[in-house]
Design a protein around this motif. Structure first.
Motif, short mmCIF file in Angstrom:
data_model
loop_
_atom_site.label_atom_id
_atom_site.label_comp_id
_atom_site.label_asym_id
_atom_site.label_seq_id
_atom_site.Cartn_x
_atom_site.Cartn_y
_atom_site.Cartn_z
N ALA A 1 -2.91 -1.11 -1.91
CA ALA A 1 -1.57 -1.51 -1.49
C ALA A 1 -1.60 -2.87 -0.80
CB ALA A 1 -0.98 -0.46 -0.54
N GLU A 2 -0.66 -3.71 -1.16
CA GLU A 2 -0.59 -5.04 -0.54
C GLU A 2 0.13 -5.00 0.80
OE1 GLU A 2 0.45 -8.29 -3.04
OE2 GLU A 2 -0.65 -7.44 -4.75
N ASP A 3 1.08 -4.09 0.96
CA ASP A 3 1.81 -3.95 2.21
C ASP A 3 0.91 -3.30 3.27
OD1 ASP A 3 4.51 -3.83 3.71
OD2 ASP A 3 3.74 -1.76 3.81
N ALA A 4 0.77 -3.97 4.41
CA ALA A 4 -0.13 -3.47 5.46
C ALA A 4 0.28 -2.10 5.98
CB ALA A 4 -0.20 -4.47 6.61
N GLY A 5 1.57 -1.85 6.12
CA GLY A 5 2.03 -0.55 6.59
C GLY A 5 1.72 0.56 5.61
N GLU A 6 1.94 0.30 4.34
CA GLU A 6 1.63 1.29 3.30
C GLU A 6 0.13 1.55 3.25
OE1 GLU A 6 2.20 2.01 -1.51
OE2 GLU A 6 2.89 0.13 -0.63
#
Length: 99
Positions: free
Chosen positions: A12-17
């Protein structure tokens, strides 16, 4: 005794995800304690610092022997966790050493 250490970079590129997936990977791995009889100990955790450079989640597990590690690898409960991990992982590194 064999210590099995695995670390993963998640896709995942999104840090939260990525953080949520890392926590889920760790939760599922830790849930194997008491389920897979070959495990002498298990500890998995999501990265807590330096997310831009550190890997996302790591496992440390101990086994009596390589044979016990191999039995763990094919245990149905472990294979369920592996299916989830493979669905979110980009890279994996592992080492197995005697302690």
């Amino acid at each position: 005794m064999i210590r099995h250490v695995v670390t993963w970079k998640l896709a995942a590129e999104d840090a939260g995800e990525r953080a949520a997936q890392a926590a889920e990977v760790a939760r599922r791995l830790n849930a194997l304690d008491g389920v897979v009889p070959q495990l002498r100990s298990i500890s998995a955790g999501a990265n807590a610092a330096y997310p831009d450079t550190n890997w996302d989640v790591t496992l440390v597990a101990d086994f009596d022997s390589i044979a016990a590690l191999e039995e763990y690898q094919v245990h149905p409960a472990h294979e369920e966790v592996v299916a989830y991990v493979r669905s979110v992982v980009a890279s994996r590194a592992a080492v197995d050493f005697e302690v």
